[in-house]
Write an enzyme that holds these catalytic residues in place. Structure first.
Site, PDB file in Angstrom:
ATOM      1  N   GLN A  70       0.819  -1.207   0.000  1.00 36.36           N
ATOM      2  CA  GLN A  70       0.000   0.000   0.000  1.00 36.36           C
ATOM      3  C   GLN A  70       0.863   1.272   0.000  1.00 36.36           C
ATOM      4  OE1 GLN A  70      -3.144   0.486  -0.506  1.00 36.36           O
ATOM      5  NE2 GLN A  70      -3.578  -1.700  -0.702  1.00 36.36           N
ATOM      6  N   SER A  71       2.021   1.190  -0.611  1.00 38.38           N
ATOM      7  CA  SER A  71       2.942   2.326  -0.631  1.00 38.38           C
ATOM      8  C   SER A  71       2.381   3.530  -1.388  1.00 38.38           C
ATOM      9  CB  SER A  71       4.268   1.899  -1.275  1.00 38.38           C
ATOM     10  OG  SER A  71       5.084   3.012  -1.542  1.00 38.38           O
ATOM     11  N   ASN A  72       2.265   4.659  -0.689  1.00 33.29           N
ATOM     12  CA  ASN A  72       1.893   5.917  -1.340  1.00 33.29           C
ATOM     13  C   ASN A  72       2.982   6.343  -2.322  1.00 33.29           C
ATOM     14  OD1 ASN A  72      -0.503   6.398   0.332  1.00 33.29           O
ATOM     15  ND2 ASN A  72       0.950   6.812   1.975  1.00 33.29           N
ATOM     16  N   ALA A  74       5.157   4.452  -4.001  1.00 30.92           N
ATOM     17  CA  ALA A  74       5.169   3.645  -5.218  1.00 30.92           C
ATOM     18  C   ALA A  74       4.078   4.104  -6.174  1.00 30.92           C
ATOM     19  CB  ALA A  74       5.002   2.168  -4.872  1.00 30.92           C
TER      20      ALA A  74
END
Length: 330
Positions: A70-72, A74
């Site tokens: 859930q990387s913002n 990325a």
């Protein structure tokens, strides 16, 4: 510090949270970096503007970066890459087949090349894995540019040096002067940039407070020092003389159950703030940091602060996978 491309919607607005301010007896303002854009929303794009410009200058055609599922960062990298005419490879941490939701859903919509690695691989060998992707691309005549987790390195931190300049321009046009800036610390680059900007533009006279959302305060003090050291090659001599990697103010104790893990108290706080102010925090960064600030103000840790500027670093997409963890009541 203008060697960047322009992707973000800047300057982001500053607004006062009237109800929380009245409740706590101190003026709380939000710098709405969650509104830097839709697809690229959040703090990461300020750093990416510099990283991507460096990538283009080096003749690269593909951005390679890493993060959690859930990387913002990325997601923002995937969107920013398209806007800059580049491709992206996202190395994402997960131990199971992920649900297509939140940031990962947007990654898929954006057509990013997504590679999954385990938590152990992420902790021990993510850099080597990204370097292997560079070599893989070379075989096809392409050139990769590696951006570390959160774009938290020397070049990326320049985005938040300029952030301080943006805040000063706001102050010049208003009657408000901020004595304290507060931000979540998850990879260190945003805090490093604000810390350096405070030194360069304000001789270190404002209080810059971080709330670490993983690891420890001591870990991040060392990490921020490393980022500041990396950034020095991008600074002019005059600014270099002003930058001090000491006197970092990072408050520990609000990691909760761990990185990207939410306690019910944290989620209730996010819900309460949304109802009071019409502002939605995210569960990974701003929710923990604002929860910590709220607690620390009540403890008296900010008794000398009159006007606090809290940096809303975005992360709304990461809230959706946690929707079933909220205990909504009528």
């Amino acid at each position: 510090m203008n060697n960047k491309i322009n992707i973000a919607n800047l300057p982001t607005k500053i607004e006062k949270l009237e109800k929380i301010s009245a409740e706590l007896g101190v003026n709380i303002f939000f710098k709405r970096d969650d509104q830097t854009g839709s697809e690229v929303s959040g703090n990461k794009v300020r750093k990416l503007e510099y990283s991507i410009k460096e990538a283009i200058d080096q003749g690269c055609d593909t951005l390679i970066t890493c993060g959690g599922i859930q990387s913002n960062h990325a997601r923002s990298t995937a969107a920013a890459a398209i806007k800059a005419g580049l491709s992206s490879v996202l190395v994402l941490r997960t131990n199971e087949e992920p649900e297509v939701d939140g940031n990962y859903f947007v990654d898929r919509l954006l057509g990013a090349d997504i590679r999954f690695i385990t938590s152990d691989e992420y902790s021990n060998s993510r850099q080597e894995i990204m370097e292997s992707i560079v070599k893989e691309l070379e075989k096809d005549g392409r050139k990769g540019y590696i951006i570390p987790e959160g774009a938290s390195n020397g070049v990326g931190s320049l985005g938040y040096i300029n952030f301080v300049k943006e805040v000063l321009e706001f102050e010049e046009k208003s009657d408000t002067k901020f004595d304290t800036v507060v931000v979540a610390v998850g990879s260190g680059g945003t805090y490093a940039g604000i810390h350096m900007g405070n030194d360069i533009y304000l001789d270190g006279k404002r209080r810059v407070v971080g709330f670490n959302v993983c690891d420890t305060a001591e870990f991040f003090k060392e990490k921020v020092k490393e980022i500041i050291e990396e950034s020095k090659e991008y600074l002019n001599k005059k600014d270099l003389e002003k930058v001090n990697s000491e006197n970092m103010d990072i408050i520990d104790g609000y990691v909760g159950d761990g990185y990207a893990l939410s306690t019910q108290e944290e989620l209730n706080f996010i819900w309460d703030l949304a109802k009071k102010e019409g502002v939605i925090l995210d569960p990974v960064y701003t929710g923990k940091a604002m929860f910590g600030l709220h607690k620390e103000i009540k403890k008296g840790s900010f008794k000398n602060s009159k006007n606090i500027l809290f940096v809303h670093t975005g992360g709304l997409f990461g809230l959706f996978p946690k929707k079933n963890q909220f205990e909504f009541k009528s």
